[in-house]
Design a protein around this motif. Structure first.
Motif, PDB file in Angstrom:
ATOM      1  N   ASP A 136      -9.740   5.479   7.067  1.00 29.79           N
ATOM      2  CA  ASP A 136      -8.300   5.271   7.200  1.00 29.79           C
ATOM      3  C   ASP A 136      -7.571   6.122   6.161  1.00 29.79           C
ATOM      4  N   PRO A 137      -6.722   7.079   6.588  1.00 24.00           N
ATOM      5  CA  PRO A 137      -6.040   7.958   5.631  1.00 24.00           C
ATOM      6  C   PRO A 137      -5.071   7.220   4.716  1.00 24.00           C
ATOM      7  N   ASP A 138      -4.664   6.014   5.081  1.00 25.28           N
ATOM      8  CA  ASP A 138      -3.724   5.243   4.264  1.00 25.28           C
ATOM      9  C   ASP A 138      -4.428   4.340   3.252  1.00 25.28           C
ATOM     10  N   ILE A 139      -5.764   4.407   3.217  1.00 27.45           N
ATOM     11  CA  ILE A 139      -6.540   3.636   2.239  1.00 27.45           C
ATOM     12  C   ILE A 139      -7.452   4.601   1.490  1.00 27.45           C
ATOM     13  N   GLU A 140      -7.331   4.621   0.177  1.00 28.22           N
ATOM     14  CA  GLU A 140      -8.150   5.526  -0.637  1.00 28.22           C
ATOM     15  C   GLU A 140      -8.932   4.716  -1.675  1.00 28.22           C
ATOM     16  N   ILE A 141     -10.242   4.969  -1.736  1.00 29.79           N
ATOM     17  CA  ILE A 141     -11.105   4.285  -2.700  1.00 29.79           C
ATOM     18  C   ILE A 141     -11.747   5.343  -3.598  1.00 29.79           C
ATOM     19  N   SER A 142     -11.575   5.171  -4.919  1.00 34.61           N
ATOM     20  CA  SER A 142     -12.114   6.158  -5.856  1.00 34.61           C
ATOM     21  C   SER A 142     -12.535   5.474  -7.148  1.00 34.61           C
ATOM     22  N   VAL A 143     -13.236   6.235  -8.001  1.00 37.96           N
ATOM     23  CA  VAL A 143     -13.682   5.732  -9.308  1.00 37.96           C
ATOM     24  C   VAL A 143     -13.215   6.698 -10.382  1.00 37.96           C
ATOM     25  N   GLU A 144     -12.576   6.159 -11.408  1.00 37.84           N
ATOM     26  CA  GLU A 144     -12.137   6.970 -12.549  1.00 37.84           C
ATOM     27  C   GLU A 144     -12.490   6.221 -13.832  1.00 37.84           C
ATOM     28  N   LYS A 145     -13.351   6.840 -14.651  1.00 40.55           N
ATOM     29  CA  LYS A 145     -13.738   6.279 -15.946  1.00 40.55           C
ATOM     30  C   LYS A 145     -14.251   4.839 -15.824  1.00 40.55           C
ATOM     31  N   GLY A 146     -15.090   4.621 -14.833  1.00 38.21           N
ATOM     32  CA  GLY A 146     -15.723   3.320 -14.679  1.00 38.21           C
ATOM     33  C   GLY A 146     -14.869   2.266 -14.012  1.00 38.21           C
ATOM     34  N   VAL A 147     -13.651   2.647 -13.555  1.00 40.89           N
ATOM     35  CA  VAL A 147     -12.758   1.694 -12.886  1.00 40.89           C
ATOM     36  C   VAL A 147     -12.649   2.085 -11.412  1.00 40.89           C
ATOM     37  N   VAL A 148     -12.775   1.097 -10.525  1.00 40.54           N
ATOM     38  CA  VAL A 148     -12.660   1.334  -9.094  1.00 40.54           C
ATOM     39  C   VAL A 148     -11.197   1.150  -8.675  1.00 40.54           C
ATOM     40  N   TYR A 149     -10.651   2.148  -7.977  1.00 37.93           N
ATOM     41  CA  TYR A 149      -9.262   2.108  -7.529  1.00 37.93           C
ATOM     42  C   TYR A 149      -9.218   2.022  -5.999  1.00 37.93           C
ATOM     43  N   ILE A 150      -8.449   1.052  -5.497  1.00 39.61           N
ATOM     44  CA  ILE A 150      -8.184   0.956  -4.057  1.00 39.61           C
ATOM     45  C   ILE A 150      -6.685   1.148  -3.882  1.00 39.61           C
ATOM     46  N   SER A 151      -6.296   2.275  -3.303  1.00 41.28           N
ATOM     47  CA  SER A 151      -4.869   2.578  -3.117  1.00 41.28           C
ATOM     48  C   SER A 151      -4.523   2.409  -1.649  1.00 41.28           C
ATOM     49  N   ILE A 152      -3.526   1.561  -1.360  1.00 39.68           N
ATOM     50  CA  ILE A 152      -3.127   1.244   0.013  1.00 39.68           C
ATOM     51  C   ILE A 152      -1.665   1.613   0.205  1.00 39.68           C
ATOM     52  N   ALA A 153      -1.392   2.423   1.216  1.00 36.68           N
ATOM     53  CA  ALA A 153      -0.003   2.810   1.505  1.00 36.68           C
ATOM     54  C   ALA A 153       0.810   1.577   1.874  1.00 36.68           C
ATOM     55  N   ASP A 154       2.066   1.545   1.416  1.00 31.47           N
ATOM     56  CA  ASP A 154       2.898   0.358   1.638  1.00 31.47           C
ATOM     57  C   ASP A 154       3.176   0.091   3.113  1.00 31.47           C
ATOM     58  N   LYS A 155       3.102   1.142   3.945  1.00 32.08           N
ATOM     59  CA  LYS A 155       3.393   0.907   5.363  1.00 32.08           C
ATOM     60  C   LYS A 155       2.334   0.015   6.013  1.00 32.08           C
ATOM     61  N   LEU A 156       1.161  -0.104   5.376  1.00 28.80           N
ATOM     62  CA  LEU A 156       0.141  -1.016   5.876  1.00 28.80           C
ATOM     63  C   LEU A 156       0.353  -2.437   5.375  1.00 28.80           C
ATOM     64  N   LEU A 157       1.094  -2.577   4.280  1.00 28.11           N
ATOM     65  CA  LEU A 157       1.223  -3.884   3.634  1.00 28.11           C
ATOM     66  C   LEU A 157       2.583  -4.540   3.853  1.00 28.11           C
ATOM     67  N   PHE A 158       3.662  -3.743   3.736  1.00 30.77           N
ATOM     68  CA  PHE A 158       5.010  -4.337   3.754  1.00 30.77           C
ATOM     69  C   PHE A 158       5.950  -3.541   4.652  1.00 30.77           C
TER      70      PHE A 158
END
Length: 286
Positions: A136-158
């Motif tokens: 899903d292009p509107d959901i991005e999962i990545s790791v930076e310095k040992g922290v997992v980031y889940i970025s979700i576009a607002d159009k999917l949430l609100f």
């Protein structure tokens, strides 16, 4: 020349004797054999590359070991050559060497603890990508310095200007919650981000208020999925940490997002290190 001509004539004759079906079958078998050979060659080259890397690492470790042995031998030799060295001085030197050895072991234990944390983080990312759906292009999962980031576009949430979770958002957050619940040593911090268009609804003061309300809405959604609220943090970043300049409609849409940070509990991470140190002390007593 006569022999070559006869050989060519024989090959031509044999080829003419083979049916088209047999020829095609032989050709297909040849192609499969060729594909298998190519695949095997690629795997062989990969193995050779891995082997070269491991050999280089082994050589580096051997050189380091040799340097350490040489350093140790030099120290011992120096202690023997110093005839004026008192017995107490020699004892201090020996203690120093033991202290260095102990510190080296402690560093090794610390590295082991960090490696364990990294392994858990990698497993967490794998689970999230499998459950949430990384395509899903509107959901991005990545790791930076040992922290997992889940970025979700607002159009999917609100909806625009709203902080009420959508039905689609509940489906996504339920999958995220399933993975987080399986990792009790991790906490989740939800960050709300907006663009720089002023908030004009009147119910809230500004974009900062809106980002906080959206973060708390996501936190409550995760809590409703069974996550311990003590493991959840809500934070609003407003318009102040944009990914791109807010100069186009597309860029503003990019900046409107919600990030879920899944990070190890610091106290439990230190407990893991202390456990390694305790194990080291027990081994030294044996």
């Amino acid at each position: 020349m006569k022999k070559i001509a006869l050989l060519l004539l024989s090959v031509t004759f044999l080829a003419s004797c083979v049916s088209k079906k047999d020829y095609i079958e032989l050709e297909n078998r040849y192609q499969k054999s060729q594909d298998l050979l190519n695949s095997t060659t690629v795997k062989l080259n990969s193995c050779l590359t891995d082997k070269a890397g491991l050999e280089a690492r082994a050589n580096s470790l051997e050189e380091r070991l040799a340097d350490l042995k040489k350093t140790n031998e030099d120290l011992i030799q120096s202690s023997k050559d110093l005839t004026m060295l008192t017995a107490q001085g020699a004892s201090n030197l020996e203690k120093s060497l033991e202290s260095l050895k102990e510190k080296d072991l402690k560093i090794s234990r610390l590295q082991d603890a960090i490696s364990k944390k990294d392994s858990v983080t990698l497993a967490l990312v794998t689970s999230l990508k499998r459950e949430v759906g990384i395509n899903d292009p509107d959901i991005e999962i990545s790791v930076e310095k040992g922290v997992v980031y889940i970025s979700i576009a607002d159009k999917l949430l609100f909806k625009s200007g709203s902080y009420e979770i959508s039905a689609r958002a509940n489906e996504i957050l339920a999958k995220v919650a399933t993975v987080i619940k399986g990792k009790p040593n991790f906490e989740a911090m939800v960050e709300g981000h907006t663009d720089d268009v002023p908030y004009k609804n009147g119910l809230l003061l500004d974009n900062w208020d809106l980002s906080v309300k959206r973060a708390t809405a996501v936190v409550r959604a995760l809590q409703s999925q069974g996550i311990d609220p003590g493991r959840l943090v809500a934070a609003g970043r407003g318009e102040y940490v944009p990914l791109v300049p807010n100069d186009t409609a597309e860029n503003r849409a990019t900046n409107r997002r919600t990030r879920i940070l899944v990070l190890p509990k610091i106290d439990q991470f230190y407990e893991m290190i202390e456990e390694e140190m305790k194990t080291l002390s027990e081994e030294e007593k044996k």
